[in-house]
Design a protein around this motif. Structure first.
Motif, PDB file in Angstrom:
ATOM      1  N   UNK A 241       0.825  -1.205   0.000  1.00 23.23           N
ATOM      2  CA  UNK A 241       0.000   0.000   0.000  1.00 23.23           C
ATOM      3  C   UNK A 241       0.860   1.257   0.000  1.00 23.23           C
ATOM      4  N   UNK A 242       1.950   1.228   0.719  1.00 21.52           N
ATOM      5  CA  UNK A 242       2.840   2.391   0.776  1.00 21.52           C
ATOM      6  C   UNK A 242       3.447   2.671  -0.597  1.00 21.52           C
ATOM      7  N   UNK A 243       3.827   1.626  -1.307  1.00 16.85           N
ATOM      8  CA  UNK A 243       4.397   1.798  -2.644  1.00 16.85           C
ATOM      9  C   UNK A 243       3.318   2.306  -3.607  1.00 16.85           C
ATOM     10  N   UNK A 244       2.090   1.763  -3.497  1.00 20.37           N
ATOM     11  CA  UNK A 244       0.985   2.203  -4.341  1.00 20.37           C
ATOM     12  C   UNK A 244       0.722   3.688  -4.163  1.00 20.37           C
ATOM     13  N   UNK A 245       0.688   4.132  -2.929  1.00 25.92           N
ATOM     14  CA  UNK A 245       0.414   5.535  -2.633  1.00 25.92           C
ATOM     15  C   UNK A 245       1.454   6.447  -3.277  1.00 25.92           C
ATOM     16  N   UNK A 246       2.716   6.070  -3.189  1.00 31.86           N
ATOM     17  CA  UNK A 246       3.770   6.884  -3.787  1.00 31.86           C
ATOM     18  C   UNK A 246       3.661   6.903  -5.308  1.00 31.86           C
ATOM     19  N   UNK A 247       3.275   5.776  -5.894  1.00 37.34           N
ATOM     20  CA  UNK A 247       3.124   5.715  -7.349  1.00 37.34           C
ATOM     21  C   UNK A 247       1.952   6.566  -7.818  1.00 37.34           C
ATOM     22  N   UNK A 248       0.849   6.531  -7.078  1.00 40.99           N
ATOM     23  CA  UNK A 248      -0.324   7.306  -7.469  1.00 40.99           C
ATOM     24  C   UNK A 248      -0.092   8.804  -7.332  1.00 40.99           C
ATOM     25  N   UNK A 253       8.189   5.827 -10.591  1.00 47.52           N
ATOM     26  CA  UNK A 253       7.863   5.338 -11.923  1.00 47.52           C
ATOM     27  C   UNK A 253       6.883   4.180 -11.782  1.00 47.52           C
ATOM     28  N   UNK A 254       5.786   4.223 -12.552  1.00 44.43           N
ATOM     29  CA  UNK A 254       4.734   3.230 -12.351  1.00 44.43           C
ATOM     30  C   UNK A 254       5.224   1.819 -12.656  1.00 44.43           C
ATOM     31  N   UNK A 344       0.853  -1.753 -18.576  1.00 47.27           N
ATOM     32  CA  UNK A 344      -0.134  -0.694 -18.792  1.00 47.27           C
ATOM     33  C   UNK A 344       0.225   0.468 -17.862  1.00 47.27           C
ATOM     34  N   UNK A 345       1.100   1.348 -18.355  1.00 47.39           N
ATOM     35  CA  UNK A 345       1.491   2.518 -17.584  1.00 47.39           C
ATOM     36  C   UNK A 345       0.734   3.729 -18.118  1.00 47.39           C
ATOM     37  N   UNK A 372      -8.004   8.466 -11.136  1.00 45.25           N
ATOM     38  CA  UNK A 372      -7.739   9.024  -9.800  1.00 45.25           C
ATOM     39  C   UNK A 372      -6.274   9.286  -9.497  1.00 45.25           C
ATOM     40  N   UNK A 373      -5.344   8.739 -10.301  1.00 47.50           N
ATOM     41  CA  UNK A 373      -3.944   8.834  -9.921  1.00 47.50           C
ATOM     42  C   UNK A 373      -3.036   9.356 -11.016  1.00 47.50           C
ATOM     43  N   UNK A 374      -1.757   9.499 -10.685  1.00 45.56           N
ATOM     44  CA  UNK A 374      -0.770  10.002 -11.642  1.00 45.56           C
ATOM     45  C   UNK A 374      -0.688   9.120 -12.876  1.00 45.56           C
ATOM     46  N   UNK A 375      -0.983   7.835 -12.726  1.00 43.53           N
ATOM     47  CA  UNK A 375      -0.953   6.919 -13.861  1.00 43.53           C
ATOM     48  C   UNK A 375      -2.015   7.248 -14.899  1.00 43.53           C
ATOM     49  N   UNK A 376      -2.970   8.116 -14.541  1.00 42.74           N
ATOM     50  CA  UNK A 376      -4.057   8.490 -15.461  1.00 42.74           C
ATOM     51  C   UNK A 376      -3.839   9.847 -16.116  1.00 42.74           C
TER      52      UNK A 376
END
Length: 438
Positions: A241-248, A253-254, A344-345, A372-376
Motif C-alpha cells: 500500500x505504501x508503494x501504491x500511494x507513492x506511485x499514485x 515510476x509506475x 499498462x502505464x 484518480x492517480x498520476x498513472x491516469x
C-alpha cells in the motif's frame, strides 16, 4: 396585475441625428409593416388549459409568434411570447388576456419595452454539485462569473440524488477559443476552496457529441486497490500500500513500482485471484453511469494498471465494450511474482484510449476519461473531457474537472444528463432504485 406599455411606434426610434433607426436587429423575424413587437408574459399556478387559453386570446388578435418560452417550477408556470401585433390591438389584447386568465390566478404583462433583445445561445455550461449545496456556494460562483464578465442565462436543477446539482448556462465575455481559460482557472480555485464540485465546458454540439467513456479501475470504477487485496493474502498489504500511494502521487515510476509490488505476490495460489475478484465492490453509481451512457449509444470501457484476471470478469458483468490491464504470470497454479506482456502505464493508457476511439470511428474530442492517480495523467490529458475522481493533486492539476464526492454518477451530471432523465429510464425498464445515503 397588468402593465401595458404603449409606445406610438415601437418599430423605429430616433438616433442622435434625428433619423429613424430600426428598434429590432435586422436578423430577427420580420413583422408586417405597421405592426409592433411586444413581449407578453403570464405567471401563476400551473393548471391544465392555461397555455391553450393564452394562445387562444393571441389568435383572436391575429398575433404573429416570433418566440415563445414556457417553464414550470414546482407547479408555478411562467409563459412568455414575443409577438408581432397591430399597435391598435395592444390594449384590448392585454385586457383580453387579463380577463381570460384572471380566474386561473395568472398575472399578465404586455410591454413593448426590451423587445429588441436577441435570444442568443449560451457559450458555456457550468455544472455545480454539492452535498449539501448552499446558497452561499452559488453566490460565490455568481460573483466569480460576474468578475470575469460572464452572464448567467439560465439555471436548472440537474440532480437531487446522490448530490444536489445545478446547471448554469452562461455567456462569457470572450467566446473565442481560449477566451474562457482565466474563468476556468478561477472556478477551479473556487472549487478547491469550497466543498462543491464545479465543471465548466463549452456549450453546443461538441458537448453533446461525446460517445466514448474510459475508466481507470482501482479506486475509480471499484473501491480499493486490487494489488493491496492480493498482498493481504501474502501478509504484505501495508508494504504494498505504501508503494501504491507513492506511485499514485507520481513519486515513483509506475512500471518500476508495479514490478516491486507484484514481486510481493510470489508463491500465492492462483485461487486467490478468484477470491479477490468475488470480493470486488463497485464504486457507488458505477452501474448507473455505465447503464445510462450505453443507453445513449456510448462505448464504455476500462484501462487498468491492475490485472486482467480481475478486470475481465468485472468487464463482462458490466457489459464493457473494451478493457485492458496487466497480466499476472501463473506457473503450476501459483503466482510467480512477475507480469507478462506490455505494462499498462500512463503512456499505454493514453494509447489505449486513442485506439479505442479509432476502432469506434470517433474523434478524441468525443471521448471522456475518468481516473484518480498520476498513472491516469496522460489518458485524461488526451481525452475530450478528463475527470479526476477523488484524485491525487498531480491528476487534478491536468484534469478538466474534479469529483470530490464518492459517487461515480456525478460524471453523468457533468455531461448534462439530469437525474430525472436517468430515473425515468430506470423506471421504464424496472431497474430504478435509490440506495439510502449516509
Amino acid at each position: 396585475m397588468i402593465r401595458c406599455v404603449n409606445t406610438p411606434d415601437a418599430t423605429a426610434a430616433p438616433d442622435a441625428a434625428g433619423a429613424s433607426a430600426p428598434a429590432r436587429p435586422a436578423d430577427t423575424v420580420a413583422v408586417p409593416e405597421g405592426h409592433v413587437t411586444a413581449v407578453v408574459t403570464a405567471d401563476g399556478p400551473d393548471r391544465p388549459g392555461v397555455s391553450a387559453a393564452f394562445f387562444r386570446v393571441l389568435a383572436a388578435h391575429q398575433v404573429q409568434l416570433l418566440d415563445v418560452e414556457q417553464s414550470v417550477f414546482r407547479r408555478r408556470l411562467s409563459l412568455g411570447a414575443l409577438i408581432g401585433v397591430d399597435p391598435g390591438r395592444l390594449g384590448v389584447l392585454a385586457e383580453g388576456l387579463t380577463e381570460t386568465l384572471r380566474d386561473r390566478g395568472m398575472a399578465v404583462e404586455v410591454t413593448t419595452e426590451g423587445v429588441d433583445a436577441i435570444r442568443q445561445a449560451s457559450t458555456h455550461a457550468v455544472v455545480v454539485l454539492g452535498n449539501p449545496l448552499e446558497a452561499s456556494d452559488i453566490s460565490r460562483i455568481g460573483q466569480v462569473l460576474a468578475d470575469y464578465g460572464a452572464n448567467i442565462d439560465t439555471i436548472r436543477g440537474i440532480a437531487d440524488y446522490p448530490v444536489t446539482g445545478l446547471e448554469l448556462k452562461v455567456t462569457i465575455a470572450n467566446p473565442r477559443p481560449g477566451g474562457g481559460v482565466p474563468l476556468r482557472k478561477a472556478l477551479a480555485e473556487l472549487a478547491g476552496e469550497s466543498a462543491v464540485d464545479i465543471a465548466i465546458e463549452r456549450e453546443g454540439l461538441a458537448r453533446r457529441s461525446k460517445r466514448l467513456i474510459c475508466f481507470d479501475v482501482d479506486s475509480t470504477l471499484i473501491t480499493g486497490e486490487v494489488i493491496e487485496m492480493l498482498a493481504a493474502h501474502a501478509g504484505r498489504e501495508a508494504e504494498v500500500a505504501a508503494v501504491t500511494e507513492r506511485a499514485m502521487r507520481g513519486e515513483l515510476d509506475f512500471a518500476e513500482s508495479l514490478h516491486e509490488r507484484v514481486a510481493a505476490l510470489a508463491g500465492l495460489p492462483e485461487s486467490v485471484l478468484d477470491e479477490v475478484a468475488e470480493s470486488i465492490r463497485l464504486t457507488p453509481g458505477a452501474r448507473t453511469t455505465i447503464r445510462t451512457l450505453k443507453r445513449l449509444g456510448y462505448k464504455a470501457g476500462a484501462v487498468s494498471g491492475g490485472f486482467i484476471q480481475i478486470l475481465e470478469p468485472l468487464a463482462k458483468d458490466l457489459g464493457l465494450d473494451f478493457y485492458r490491464a496487466n497480466t499476472l504470470e501463473v506457473v503450476d497454479g501459483r503466482l510467480t511474482g512477475r507480469v507478462v506482456g506490455d505494462i499498462i502505464d500512463r503512456e499505454e493508457k493514453a494509447r489505449s484510449l486513442r485506439r479505442f476511439a479509432e476502432e469506434s470511428g470517433l474523434g478524441m474530442h468525443q471521448t471522456v476519461a475518468v481516473g484518480d492517480g498520476a498513472n491516469d495523467i496522460d489518458m485524461l490529458s488526451v481525452a475530450g473531457l478528463g475527470i479526476a475522481f477523488n484524485a491525487k493533486p498531480a491528476l487534478k492539476e491536468v484534469a478538466d474537472t474534479s469529483v470530490n464526492n464518492p459517487f461515480l454518477d456525478e460524471v453523468l451530471f457533468f455531461l448534462g444528463i439530469a437525474r430525472e432523465e436517468i430515473d425515468q429510464a430506470d423506471r421504464e425498464d424496472g431497474t430504478a432504485r435509490r440506495v439510502p445515503l449516509g
